[in-house]
Motif scaffolding. Structure first.
Motif, PDB file in Angstrom:
ATOM      1  N   ALA A 123      11.113  -5.565 -12.239  1.00 22.26           N
ATOM      2  CA  ALA A 123      11.801  -4.287 -12.400  1.00 22.26           C
ATOM      3  C   ALA A 123      10.810  -3.141 -12.240  1.00 22.26           C
ATOM      4  CB  ALA A 123      12.471  -4.215 -13.769  1.00 22.26           C
ATOM      5  N   ARG A 124       9.522  -3.461 -12.312  1.00 20.46           N
ATOM      6  CA  ARG A 124       8.465  -2.453 -12.156  1.00 20.46           C
ATOM      7  C   ARG A 124       7.926  -2.475 -10.724  1.00 20.46           C
ATOM      8  NH1 ARG A 124       4.629  -4.548 -16.802  1.00 20.46           N
ATOM      9  NH2 ARG A 124       5.302  -6.493 -15.782  1.00 20.46           N
ATOM     10  N   PRO A 125       7.799  -1.309 -10.097  1.00 19.77           N
ATOM     11  CA  PRO A 125       7.271  -1.246  -8.727  1.00 19.77           C
ATOM     12  C   PRO A 125       5.885  -1.877  -8.590  1.00 19.77           C
ATOM     13  CG  PRO A 125       8.282   0.834  -9.317  1.00 19.77           C
ATOM     14  CD  PRO A 125       8.239   0.011 -10.574  1.00 19.77           C
ATOM     15  N   ALA A 126       5.082  -1.791  -9.644  1.00 21.76           N
ATOM     16  CA  ALA A 126       3.722  -2.346  -9.578  1.00 21.76           C
ATOM     17  C   ALA A 126       3.756  -3.855  -9.345  1.00 21.76           C
ATOM     18  CB  ALA A 126       2.964  -2.029 -10.869  1.00 21.76           C
ATOM     19  N   ALA A 127       4.747  -4.523  -9.923  1.00 20.24           N
ATOM     20  CA  ALA A 127       4.855  -5.973  -9.750  1.00 20.24           C
ATOM     21  C   ALA A 127       5.154  -6.321  -8.297  1.00 20.24           C
ATOM     22  CB  ALA A 127       5.944  -6.535 -10.672  1.00 20.24           C
ATOM     23  N   TRP A 128       5.993  -5.507  -7.648  1.00 19.18           N
ATOM     24  CA  TRP A 128       6.299  -5.740  -6.234  1.00 19.18           C
ATOM     25  C   TRP A 128       5.064  -5.527  -5.365  1.00 19.18           C
ATOM     26  CZ3 TRP A 128      10.308  -8.076  -4.141  1.00 19.18           C
ATOM     27  CH2 TRP A 128      11.492  -8.161  -4.883  1.00 19.18           C
ATOM     28  N   ARG A 129       4.245  -4.534  -5.753  1.00 18.83           N
ATOM     29  CA  ARG A 129       3.017  -4.281  -4.997  1.00 18.83           C
ATOM     30  C   ARG A 129       2.075  -5.483  -5.094  1.00 18.83           C
ATOM     31  NH1 ARG A 129       0.503   1.569  -5.921  1.00 18.83           N
ATOM     32  NH2 ARG A 129      -0.560   0.907  -3.989  1.00 18.83           N
ATOM     33  N   VAL A 130       1.986  -6.057  -6.293  1.00 17.28           N
ATOM     34  CA  VAL A 130       1.135  -7.230  -6.482  1.00 17.28           C
ATOM     35  C   VAL A 130       1.668  -8.405  -5.674  1.00 17.28           C
ATOM     36  CG1 VAL A 130       0.328  -8.948  -8.148  1.00 17.28           C
ATOM     37  CG2 VAL A 130       0.297  -6.523  -8.750  1.00 17.28           C
ATOM     38  N   LEU A 131       2.997  -8.626  -5.744  1.00 18.51           N
ATOM     39  CA  LEU A 131       3.602  -9.736  -5.008  1.00 18.51           C
ATOM     40  C   LEU A 131       3.375  -9.589  -3.504  1.00 18.51           C
ATOM     41  CD1 LEU A 131       5.406 -12.269  -4.851  1.00 18.51           C
ATOM     42  CD2 LEU A 131       7.378 -10.738  -4.719  1.00 18.51           C
ATOM     43  N   ASP A 132       3.631  -8.402  -2.968  1.00 18.96           N
ATOM     44  CA  ASP A 132       3.449  -8.193  -1.539  1.00 18.96           C
ATOM     45  C   ASP A 132       1.982  -8.311  -1.148  1.00 18.96           C
ATOM     46  OD1 ASP A 132       6.013  -7.882  -0.414  1.00 18.96           O
ATOM     47  OD2 ASP A 132       6.193  -5.899  -1.316  1.00 18.96           O
ATOM     48  N   GLY A 133       1.090  -7.899  -2.036  1.00 17.06           N
ATOM     49  CA  GLY A 133      -0.333  -8.066  -1.765  1.00 17.06           C
ATOM     50  C   GLY A 133      -0.707  -9.533  -1.683  1.00 17.06           C
ATOM     51  N   LEU A 148       0.804  -1.221   0.000  1.00 22.24           N
ATOM     52  CA  LEU A 148       0.000   0.000   0.000  1.00 22.24           C
ATOM     53  C   LEU A 148       0.839   1.273   0.000  1.00 22.24           C
ATOM     54  CD1 LEU A 148      -2.720  -1.094   2.586  1.00 22.24           C
ATOM     55  CD2 LEU A 148      -2.963  -0.936   0.093  1.00 22.24           C
ATOM     56  N   ARG A 149       2.138   1.131   0.201  1.00 19.64           N
ATOM     57  CA  ARG A 149       3.010   2.302   0.247  1.00 19.64           C
ATOM     58  C   ARG A 149       4.093   2.187  -0.817  1.00 19.64           C
ATOM     59  NH1 ARG A 149       5.326   3.347   6.060  1.00 19.64           N
ATOM     60  NH2 ARG A 149       6.257   5.042   4.858  1.00 19.64           N
ATOM     61  N   PRO A 150       3.838   2.703  -2.020  1.00 22.97           N
ATOM     62  CA  PRO A 150       4.829   2.613  -3.104  1.00 22.97           C
ATOM     63  C   PRO A 150       6.180   3.207  -2.750  1.00 22.97           C
ATOM     64  CG  PRO A 150       2.704   3.411  -3.907  1.00 22.97           C
ATOM     65  CD  PRO A 150       2.630   3.413  -2.409  1.00 22.97           C
ATOM     66  N   ASP A 151       6.194   4.210  -1.842  1.00 25.04           N
ATOM     67  CA  ASP A 151       7.464   4.840  -1.500  1.00 25.04           C
ATOM     68  C   ASP A 151       8.362   3.920  -0.697  1.00 25.04           C
ATOM     69  OD1 ASP A 151       5.512   4.991   0.538  1.00 25.04           O
ATOM     70  OD2 ASP A 151       6.700   6.486   1.599  1.00 25.04           O
ATOM     71  N   GLY A 152       7.792   2.827  -0.211  1.00 29.34           N
ATOM     72  CA  GLY A 152       8.588   1.880   0.570  1.00 29.34           C
ATOM     73  C   GLY A 152       9.082   0.710  -0.244  1.00 29.34           C
ATOM     74  N   LEU A 153       8.915   0.783  -1.577  1.00 26.01           N
ATOM     75  CA  LEU A 153       9.277  -0.342  -2.433  1.00 26.01           C
ATOM     76  C   LEU A 153      10.706  -0.266  -2.938  1.00 26.01           C
ATOM     77  CD1 LEU A 153       5.995  -0.600  -4.509  1.00 26.01           C
ATOM     78  CD2 LEU A 153       6.770  -2.156  -2.742  1.00 26.01           C
ATOM     79  N   THR A 154      11.386   0.836  -2.690  1.00 27.19           N
ATOM     80  CA  THR A 154      12.757   0.959  -3.165  1.00 27.19           C
ATOM     81  C   THR A 154      13.642  -0.021  -2.412  1.00 27.19           C
ATOM     82  OG1 THR A 154      12.417   3.291  -3.615  1.00 27.19           O
ATOM     83  CG2 THR A 154      14.697   2.512  -3.517  1.00 27.19           C
TER      84      THR A 154
END
Length: 209
Positions: A179-189, A97-103
């Motif tokens: 390599a895309r932040p959106a993919a990490w958001r999906v994975l973490d979800g 839920l926090r894209p800024d924490g995906l780096t």
């Protein structure tokens, strides 16, 4: 020594071990994420595989019947495991839920102690691991004797090593996707959903049991 019987037992143990471990679960999700981040992958996969080996050996040695008859041990593992999974699920949901924490931070900045603690928690705070490796593998190994029994245990342990190393180091093949932040958001979800679902199933089984 009956070589054919030992080989057959080893194959049976290998297929059983692979069948039990190849599933979407908390431990596999954790190993996958570490592999994608390329953080302490060798350490995590080795700890998981060695832990499985210890539990399999314990089951083959006869600990399975003891665990099966110990509701206190299973209760402690269930409640502790559920609490841990809910906490980790909450962290995964927060990352999603926090894209800024995906780096991603450099691999060397991840605390090794925390990685070890998390790996061991995912392994030993999950009551299913005792039912699968200690109770089930242990009870099925009783069908074999002598060298065949040892081969059965060896086959099951081999499956664990191959699976964890394959999952951890093979995860890098998915690097272009993540390599895309959106993919990490999906994975973490997804990880959050898996963790919470397993925790709730553990609590439900404990409550109805």
């Amino acid at each position: 020594m009956d070589l054919s019987a030992s080989l057959q037992a080893a194959l049976t143990g290998f297929l059983l071990g692979l069948g039990l471990i190849v599933a979407i679960g908390a431990q596999n999700a954790f190993v996958l994420r570490q592999g994608l981040m390329r953080r302490h992958v060798l350490l995590v996969t080795t700890l998981c595989a060695l832990s499985d080996a210890v539990l399999i050996l314990a089951g083959v040695a006869g600990l399975g019947s003891l665990v099966a008859r110990s509701p206190v041990l299973l209760t402690v593992a269930t409640l502790g495991g559920a609490a841990f999974l809910l906490a980790y699920g909450a962290l995964a949901a927060r990352r999603a839920l926090r894209p800024d924490g995906l780096t991603a931070a450099p691999p060397e900045t991840q605390d090794v102690g925390r990685v070890v603690a998390a790996t061991l928690a995912f392994t030993f705070l999950n009551p299913h691991v005792y039912l699968d490796t200690v109770v089930l593998v242990g009870s099925l190994s009783a069908r074999h004797t002598g060298s065949a029994r040892a081969a059965f245990a060896g086959g099951a342990m081999t499956a664990s090593f191959l699976w964890f190393y394959g999952l951890g180091f093979g995860a890098r093949l998915l690097a272009p996707v993540f390599a895309r932040p959106a993919a990490w958001r999906v994975l973490d979800g997804l990880i959050a959903c898996v963790m919470v679902a397993i925790a709730l199933s553990l609590l439900n089984a404990w409550r109805t049991g």
